[in-house]
Design a protein around this motif. Structure first.
Motif, PDB file in Angstrom:
ATOM      1  N   THR A 149      45.008  36.237  46.430  1.00  0.00           N
ATOM      2  CA  THR A 149      44.084  36.739  45.412  1.00  0.00           C
ATOM      3  C   THR A 149      42.887  35.801  45.274  1.00  0.00           C
ATOM      4  OG1 THR A 149      45.870  37.805  44.167  1.00  0.00           O
ATOM      5  CG2 THR A 149      43.827  37.349  42.976  1.00  0.00           C
ATOM      6  N   LEU A 150      41.709  36.399  45.198  1.00  0.00           N
ATOM      7  CA  LEU A 150      40.476  35.662  44.933  1.00  0.00           C
ATOM      8  C   LEU A 150      39.972  36.110  43.567  1.00  0.00           C
ATOM      9  CD1 LEU A 150      38.051  33.874  45.639  1.00  0.00           C
ATOM     10  CD2 LEU A 150      37.072  35.832  46.864  1.00  0.00           C
ATOM     11  N   LYS A 151      39.902  35.186  42.614  1.00  0.00           N
ATOM     12  CA  LYS A 151      39.492  35.509  41.246  1.00  0.00           C
ATOM     13  C   LYS A 151      38.122  34.899  40.971  1.00  0.00           C
ATOM     14  CE  LYS A 151      41.389  35.639  36.539  1.00  0.00           C
ATOM     15  NZ  LYS A 151      42.552  35.243  35.696  1.00  0.00           N
ATOM     16  N   LEU A 152      37.142  35.756  40.679  1.00  0.00           N
ATOM     17  CA  LEU A 152      35.772  35.321  40.449  1.00  0.00           C
ATOM     18  C   LEU A 152      35.349  35.607  39.013  1.00  0.00           C
ATOM     19  CD1 LEU A 152      33.945  36.670  43.651  1.00  0.00           C
ATOM     20  CD2 LEU A 152      35.003  34.424  43.308  1.00  0.00           C
ATOM     21  N   ASN A 153      34.636  34.656  38.413  1.00  0.00           N
ATOM     22  CA  ASN A 153      34.058  34.835  37.088  1.00  0.00           C
ATOM     23  C   ASN A 153      32.567  35.104  37.273  1.00  0.00           C
ATOM     24  OD1 ASN A 153      32.615  33.731  34.561  1.00  0.00           O
ATOM     25  ND2 ASN A 153      34.745  33.860  33.894  1.00  0.00           N
ATOM     26  N   VAL A 154      32.095  36.274  36.870  1.00  0.00           N
ATOM     27  CA  VAL A 154      30.720  36.680  37.178  1.00  0.00           C
ATOM     28  C   VAL A 154      30.051  37.304  35.959  1.00  0.00           C
ATOM     29  CG1 VAL A 154      31.404  37.124  39.563  1.00  0.00           C
ATOM     30  CG2 VAL A 154      31.281  39.022  37.966  1.00  0.00           C
ATOM     31  N   PRO A 155      28.717  37.195  35.852  1.00  0.00           N
ATOM     32  CA  PRO A 155      28.003  37.896  34.785  1.00  0.00           C
ATOM     33  C   PRO A 155      27.831  39.364  35.135  1.00  0.00           C
ATOM     34  CG  PRO A 155      26.440  36.707  36.155  1.00  0.00           C
ATOM     35  CD  PRO A 155      27.807  36.366  36.674  1.00  0.00           C
ATOM     36  N   VAL A 156      27.488  40.168  34.135  1.00  0.00           N
ATOM     37  CA  VAL A 156      27.317  41.599  34.358  1.00  0.00           C
ATOM     38  C   VAL A 156      26.232  41.860  35.392  1.00  0.00           C
ATOM     39  CG1 VAL A 156      26.604  43.767  33.271  1.00  0.00           C
ATOM     40  CG2 VAL A 156      28.170  42.243  32.085  1.00  0.00           C
ATOM     41  N   SER A 157      25.155  41.072  35.367  1.00  0.00           N
ATOM     42  CA  SER A 157      24.067  41.289  36.322  1.00  0.00           C
ATOM     43  C   SER A 157      24.552  41.174  37.757  1.00  0.00           C
ATOM     44  CB  SER A 157      22.931  40.287  36.070  1.00  0.00           C
ATOM     45  OG  SER A 157      23.400  38.949  36.170  1.00  0.00           O
ATOM     46  N   ALA A 158      25.436  40.211  38.043  1.00  0.00           N
ATOM     47  CA  ALA A 158      25.972  40.070  39.397  1.00  0.00           C
ATOM     48  C   ALA A 158      26.914  41.216  39.728  1.00  0.00           C
ATOM     49  CB  ALA A 158      26.701  38.737  39.553  1.00  0.00           C
ATOM     50  N   ALA A 159      27.711  41.641  38.743  1.00  0.00           N
ATOM     51  CA  ALA A 159      28.636  42.753  38.969  1.00  0.00           C
ATOM     52  C   ALA A 159      27.887  44.041  39.275  1.00  0.00           C
ATOM     53  CB  ALA A 159      29.533  42.942  37.752  1.00  0.00           C
ATOM     54  N   VAL A 160      26.695  44.200  38.702  1.00  0.00           N
ATOM     55  CA  VAL A 160      25.930  45.429  38.887  1.00  0.00           C
ATOM     56  C   VAL A 160      25.004  45.355  40.094  1.00  0.00           C
ATOM     57  CG1 VAL A 160      24.147  46.910  37.853  1.00  0.00           C
ATOM     58  CG2 VAL A 160      26.036  46.062  36.453  1.00  0.00           C
ATOM     59  N   MET A 161      24.331  44.214  40.284  1.00  0.00           N
ATOM     60  CA  MET A 161      23.250  44.147  41.262  1.00  0.00           C
ATOM     61  C   MET A 161      23.583  43.396  42.546  1.00  0.00           C
ATOM     62  SD  MET A 161      19.942  43.489  38.816  1.00  0.00           S
ATOM     63  CE  MET A 161      20.602  41.932  38.205  1.00  0.00           C
TER      64      MET A 161
ATOM     65  N   LEU B 278      40.751  41.056  45.423  1.00  0.00           N
ATOM     66  CA  LEU B 278      39.642  40.468  44.671  1.00  0.00           C
ATOM     67  C   LEU B 278      39.760  40.864  43.204  1.00  0.00           C
ATOM     68  CD1 LEU B 278      36.947  38.917  44.625  1.00  0.00           C
ATOM     69  CD2 LEU B 278      35.802  41.082  45.149  1.00  0.00           C
ATOM     70  N   GLU B 279      39.800  39.876  42.323  1.00  0.00           N
ATOM     71  CA  GLU B 279      39.846  40.114  40.881  1.00  0.00           C
ATOM     72  C   GLU B 279      38.568  39.578  40.250  1.00  0.00           C
ATOM     73  OE1 GLU B 279      42.479  39.022  36.881  1.00  0.00           O
ATOM     74  OE2 GLU B 279      43.282  38.574  38.880  1.00  0.00           O
ATOM     75  N   LEU B 280      37.865  40.425  39.507  1.00  0.00           N
ATOM     76  CA  LEU B 280      36.611  40.031  38.872  1.00  0.00           C
ATOM     77  C   LEU B 280      36.798  39.912  37.362  1.00  0.00           C
ATOM     78  CD1 LEU B 280      34.048  42.327  40.731  1.00  0.00           C
ATOM     79  CD2 LEU B 280      34.686  39.968  41.278  1.00  0.00           C
ATOM     80  N   VAL B 281      36.389  38.771  36.819  1.00  0.00           N
ATOM     81  CA  VAL B 281      36.332  38.567  35.376  1.00  0.00           C
ATOM     82  C   VAL B 281      34.853  38.601  35.011  1.00  0.00           C
ATOM     83  CG1 VAL B 281      36.834  37.033  33.453  1.00  0.00           C
ATOM     84  CG2 VAL B 281      38.412  37.161  35.406  1.00  0.00           C
ATOM     85  N   VAL B 282      34.429  39.646  34.316  1.00  0.00           N
ATOM     86  CA  VAL B 282      32.996  39.850  34.033  1.00  0.00           C
ATOM     87  C   VAL B 282      32.698  39.406  32.612  1.00  0.00           C
ATOM     88  CG1 VAL B 282      31.110  41.509  33.988  1.00  0.00           C
ATOM     89  CG2 VAL B 282      32.974  41.788  35.641  1.00  0.00           C
ATOM     90  N   GLU B 283      31.919  38.346  32.474  1.00  0.00           N
ATOM     91  CA  GLU B 283      31.511  37.831  31.168  1.00  0.00           C
ATOM     92  C   GLU B 283      30.244  37.006  31.332  1.00  0.00           C
ATOM     93  OE1 GLU B 283      34.285  35.111  29.429  1.00  0.00           O
ATOM     94  OE2 GLU B 283      34.779  34.166  31.334  1.00  0.00           O
ATOM     95  N   GLU B 284      29.527  36.818  30.232  1.00  0.00           N
ATOM     96  CA  GLU B 284      28.234  36.143  30.295  1.00  0.00           C
ATOM     97  C   GLU B 284      28.317  34.640  30.098  1.00  0.00           C
ATOM     98  OE1 GLU B 284      25.265  37.701  31.178  1.00  0.00           O
ATOM     99  OE2 GLU B 284      26.804  39.174  31.656  1.00  0.00           O
ATOM    100  N   ARG B 285      29.292  34.168  29.338  1.00  0.00           N
ATOM    101  CA  ARG B 285      29.322  32.741  29.043  1.00  0.00           C
ATOM    102  C   ARG B 285      29.672  31.939  30.285  1.00  0.00           C
ATOM    103  NH1 ARG B 285      34.547  30.614  27.727  1.00  0.00           N
ATOM    104  NH2 ARG B 285      36.180  32.154  28.156  1.00  0.00           N
TER     105      ARG B 285
END
Length: 300
Positions: free
Chosen positions: A94-106, A124-131
């Protein structure tokens, strides 16, 4: 003092989840088994690690200290095991990435499908948050953020477009009614759709032309938290509610279709694109190494 690694993993799972039932769903172990494991660990250490109530479970001071030290240490163990797994024909895990919404969208939509096709044994696991977070403490392998938010001890790899711009836009109907701004300060007399950053502060709008930087703090009928609420702002702009200020790439389809009209395009400020970042530790997990190699090989 010999301590079973599974006991430490159980404690970390419960502390992160905030309860035995929540940790049970995450680990597949029963809540009673997790409770007994943590109690056994506390007896062995001679100190209480978790404060238990009917509603929640939170670490004691000793438990928090142990959690802070264990999280990166267990991450190193997992990374070392993943490195060995990676010696096979295909990286797995598993690859777990912490990303902002802008990266998740664009950014990620152009990368993820091809990556998962190339590495079918990676989840691939995405944790989408801004902080901005400590990726190891958050249980993630890596994150995506912009250069100004990166810590110096992180390894940073460019990902996505290398140059981006913030763009202001509104519908032609709105601009016909309210007028077309000729200078950023003209926006102070317009209905502007605002966003709050992760700190809770309203984000100023920054423009630049010929070396002159102008920051304005306009007002308007809508304020949203940047991140999950951004699409509400876009839809409000499309409905003619006011002026939106967002990544150009996010607005580009609407600008190209003519539904939105550029506002002050000569003033749109350019900045560096995002980076994939991760700690410079000795053992890089095989899924993360595969992802880094993939984005380097497919860089624009």
């Amino acid at each position: 003092m010999a301590t079973d690694l599974s006991d430490l993993n159980a404690f970390v799972a419960v502390a992160r989840a905030g309860g035995f039932r929540q940790a049970s769903r995450a680990t597949g172990l029963s809540a009673s088994a997790l409770s007994e494991t943590v109690r056994r660990l506390e007896d062995r250490l001679g100190v209480r690690l978790l404060n238990r109530t009917t509603r929640s479970v939170v670490p004691t001071e000793a438990g928090q200290r142990l959690l802070d030290r264990l999280t990166p240490a267990l991450g190193e163990v997992e990374a070392a095991l993943d490195t060995v797994k990676g010696l096979g024909d295909r990286p797995a895990g598993t690859l777990k990435l912490n990303v902002p919404v802008s990266a998740a969208v664009m950014v990620l939509p152009a990368i993820v499908p091809a990556f998962l096709k190339a590495y079918p044994d990676i989840v691939l696991e995405l944790v989408v948050e801004e902080r901005f977070v400590d990726v190891l403490a958050a249980g993630c392998d890596a994150g995506i953020r912009y250069e100004e938010k990166l810590e110096q001890d992180m390894i940073a790899v460019p990902i996505g477009p290398r140059r981006q711009r913030f763009a202001a836009a509104a519908t032609p109907d709105y601009l016909n009614r309210r007028g077309r701004p000729e200078h950023p300060r003209d926006l102070l007399h317009h209905d502007c759709l605002r966003g709050r950053g992760s700190s809770g502060a309203l984000m100023p709008w920054e423009f630049e032309r010929g070396g002159e930087i102008v920051m304005v703090d306009p007002t308007g009928p809508l304020i949203v938290n940047l991140g999950a609420g951004v699409e509400v702002t876009v839809q409000a702009a499309l409905a003619g509610t006011g002026v939106v200020f967002l990544f150009e790439d996010w607005l580009r389809p609407h600008l190209d279709s003519g539904v939105l009209e550029p506002v002050l395009p000569d003033w749109w400020q350019e900045f560096s694109g995002p980076f994939l970042y991760y700690p410079g530790r000795r053992h890089v997990p095989a899924p993360l190494r595969a992802f880094v190699d993939f984005i380097k090989a497919n860089r624009d």
